[in-house]
Every structure is written in C-alpha cells, then in structure tokens.
Scaffold this active site. Structure first.
Site, mmCIF file in Angstrom:
data_model
loop_
_atom_site.group_PDB
_atom_site.id
_atom_site.type_symbol
_atom_site.label_atom_id
_atom_site.label_comp_id
_atom_site.label_asym_id
_atom_site.label_seq_id
_atom_site.Cartn_x
_atom_site.Cartn_y
_atom_site.Cartn_z
ATOM 1 N N ASP A 213 -2.420 61.067 -31.004
ATOM 2 C CA ASP A 213 -3.359 60.933 -29.889
ATOM 3 C C ASP A 213 -2.826 61.673 -28.647
ATOM 4 O OD1 ASP A 213 -5.871 59.767 -28.972
ATOM 5 O OD2 ASP A 213 -4.587 58.664 -27.576
ATOM 6 N N LYS A 217 -4.375 65.026 -26.569
ATOM 7 C CA LYS A 217 -4.515 65.159 -25.112
ATOM 8 C C LYS A 217 -3.783 66.395 -24.602
ATOM 9 C CE LYS A 217 -4.968 60.174 -24.534
ATOM 10 N NZ LYS A 217 -4.259 58.923 -24.272
#
Ligand SMILES: NC(=O)c1ccc[n+]([C@@H]2O[C@H](COP(=O)([O-])OP(=O)(O)OC[C@H]3O[C@@H](n4cnc5c(N)ncnc54)[C@H](OP(=O)(O)O)[C@@H]3O)[C@@H](O)[C@H]2O)c1
Length: 353
Positions: A213, A217
């Site tokens: 994750d 980003k």
C-alpha cells in the site's frame, strides 16, 4: 458556484461519511451547489434529486439494480450538466469505468488508489481522454488521506521547483506499530495484536506489513513529479516472512505471528542511542529510485518524532534546502478522508464557475 450533479459509487466507511458531510454542507450554504442524484454500491443504486437527506432509509426501500447506462440515462432525463462521479469504492474493477464515465461527460474524484497505480500506459491514456473531453480528475486522498500532499507536490512541481526527495511514513498503521514498538518494552507481535484490536491495521495485517500500500502511494507521488515508473519498479522490503506470505491463511498467520518477533527484536537491538525504527517510503529524484523500507531514524528528525498513528511527509527541494517542507497528521480515517474528497468536489465545482 455552479450546481454540480454527483453520482457517488461506494457507501462504506468513506462513502457514507461523505454523504453526511455533503448534506451538512448543503444545509449550511442553502445554495444547493452539490446535488447528489445517484448513490450506489456494487449492486444497487438510489436515484433521487438531492438524495443525501434520509438516503440510508431510501436506499433500503427504493434502490434498484443498475448498470452505468442507467446512471447516464437518469442524468440525461434530468438534463443535468456539470456531472461528477465520485469513486469511494475499494474496488479494483470500478476504475475500468473511468474512461467511459469521462466520455459520458463526468469529471472524476476518487479516494481509490487503483487507477493511478495501474500501468503507466493506462495512467497516460486516462489523462489524454480527460484532456480531449475537458474533464477534471482529482485524487488528493490517494496519499495521506485528508492531508494536502498531492496538491502541494503538484504545485511545487508545476511551478518549476526542483524536488530532490520525498520521504515519509505513509501509513497510519505502520506509523503506530513502529512508534509504539520503538518506545515500549513489548514484543512486536503484542503490539500488532493491540493495533488490530484498535482497528488500526487491515483485518489481515499482512496487507500493511507487505509494504504494497505504501508502494502504491509512492508510485502515485513519483508519477506526480514526472516519473514514468511502474509498480514493479518500487523496491519493497516486505515485513512478512516468506513462510507466512499469501500461501498461508489468515488464521495460520495469526497463530504463527510470534515468528515475526526475532526479526524485529534484532532490528531494535541494532538501534543506536537516540534512534527509533520507522517504516518509510522514499522517492529519490536524483536517482529515480522508489523504496519502501524499515530504517533506523534519529529521534531528532521530524520523522523520528512522529506519535500515534500519524503520517508524515518530508519534501526536500532546492529552495527549502536542508530543512524539508513537512506535512504531518492523521493519514487515514473515514472523517478526514471524506473531508478530503469533499474538498476535491468543491475544487471542481469552483472551477466550473
Ligand atoms: N478508510 C480510509 O481511511 C481511507 C483513506 C484513504 C483512502 N481510502 C480509500 O477509500 C476507498 C473506500 O474505503 P472504505 O474504507 O470506505 O471502503 P469500504 O468500507 O470497504 O466500502 C467500499 C464500498 O465500495 C462499494 N463497492 C465495491 N465495489 C463497487 C463497485 N464495483 N461499484 C460500486 N460500489 C462498489 C462497496 O459496496 P458493496 O458492499 O456492494 O461491496 C462499499 O459500499 C478505498 O479505495 C480506500 O482505499 C480510504
């Protein structure tokens, strides 16, 4: 501000909070700027002009199964202009609708990171189609939830500022885990269990520990400053031992979670005095390297001083010199994320004046 007509896809944590915030906004302004006309989950939609008031009860009784063609038809039948689709789904498939939505006249606001982390070809195709159709696409909440990260980086980049490095703790759950582990005399697995009980980690903590994750980003920020990287180009230090990766079930992982402890105990034992462990994402513009890793950080830096589940972003540029521009605060949570989505919606509404 011109009226903007909104279809909201996703009514989970963020979506339902957003609907509440839009209802409050409309009450305060009395201008009816934000007309939500469609509220949908993966199977059902509620079509109603100004749908936010009492939407939940109406959704129970009046929602129907749908396709996007029904959404287009409802907008057309009501002669709506200034159309906006809000993606607050957690779906990897919903993004396949973006191009169709844009071609049917919709601007897009999304909290969903998928569209910006698929192949660079798709990333570019979407932007080309947005340009041809003169539509906007905003996604401030993709990184740092409600924190103004993307806009700040975009403004610096577009104004010609030389950005050297972006570095930070991008994940609230990993922030909590290592802020706490560095300070307390508890094993990593104990802290992981506590974080799970507080609802700070994903139901399967391996999703946080895998670093994927954070890598998504980082890729989004990298593309924001002109890098044409792919997800595979991000070097990720996974904190999930190979023996407990995707091939084991969640309950097997939970039963064996103590096997994580020796690695983290050893990492902690290597800390110098005045150092803490931090899980960072780092984008080095000089080398074009994107990395997700566990580091030893001095307690005197902004990153070393983070508390609780705060996210923090340090932006190093030519003008800021050795002292980076720092943005810090809650990097997750439905209220701050929905507020960030609403901010994007209002930016588009304002631009349509
Ligand atoms: N929560 C945060 O702090 C945070 C922060 C930043 C970004 N985000 C992002 O915000 C998004 C929403 O998060 P959340 O926590 O609200 O998720 P959530 O509670 O799991 O809700 C997801 C919603 O999306 C709907 N959905 C799934 N597939 C769909 C489809 N194909 N079409 C229409 N609706 C669909 C689900 O409906 P069904 O029930 O029918 O499946 C559900 O209503 C995610 O992309 C997340 O990564 C969240």
């Amino acid at each position: 501000m011109s009226q903007i007509n909104i279809a909201i896809f996703g009514i989970g944590n963020v979506g339902s909070t957003l609907i509440k915030q839009i209802a409050e906004y409309n009450k305060k302004t009395t201008s009816n700027t934000l007309n939500v006309f469609a509220i949908a989950n993966s199977k059902l939609v509620l079509f109603e002009n100004n749908a936010t008031g009492g939407w939940s009860a109406n959704f129970e009784t009046k929602s129907t199964s749908y396709t996007l063609e029904d959404v287009y038809a409802f907008a057309k039948a009501n002669s709506y202009k200034n159309l906006l689709a809000v993606d607050v789904t957690a779906s990897s498939e919903f993004v396949t609708n973006y191009i169709d939505l844009v071609e049917h006249g919709f601007h897009i606001v999304t909290a969903n990171k998928i569209a910006n982390t698929l192949t660079y070809d798709f990333y570019q195709e979407l932007r080309d189609i947005l340009e041809v159709n003169q539509k906007k696409f905003l996604y401030e909440t993709n990184v740092g939830a409600g924190l103004p990260i993307i806009e700040t980086i975009k403004n610096l980049y577009e104004s010609g500022e030389e950005i050297h490095k972006i570095r930070g703790v991008f994940s609230g759950s990993l922030s909590y885990l290592f802020n706490t582990f560095s300070e307390e005399e508890k094993s990593f697995s104990e802290i992981l269990k506590e974080a799970d009980a507080l609802g700070l980690t994903e139901p399967d903590a391996r999703e946080d520990l895998s670093g994927k994750d954070v890598a998504r980003k980082l890729l989004i920020l990298g593309r924001e400053v002109g890098l044409t990287k792919e997800f595979k180009d991000v070097k990720i230090q996974s904190l999930v031992p190979a023996a407990l990766n995707g091939k084991t079930t969640l309950s097997q992982f939970r039963e064996s979670v103590k096997t994580l402890d020796p690695f983290f105990a050893e990492s902690k034992s290597k800390l110098g005095s005045g150092e803490v462990l931090r899980h960072v994402g780092e984008l080095n513009l000089k080398t074009s390297k994107l990395e997700v890793k566990l580091v030893q950080e001095s307690k005197t830096t902004a990153l070393g001083q983070t508390k609780g589940a705060d996210a923090i972003f340090e932006i190093y540029t030519k003008s800021y010199g050795d002292q980076p521009l720092v943005i810090q605060g809650a990097g997750a949570g439905k209220a701050v994320t929905a507020r960030g989505v609403l901010g994007d919606i209002l930016k588009i509404a304002t631009s349509l004046n």
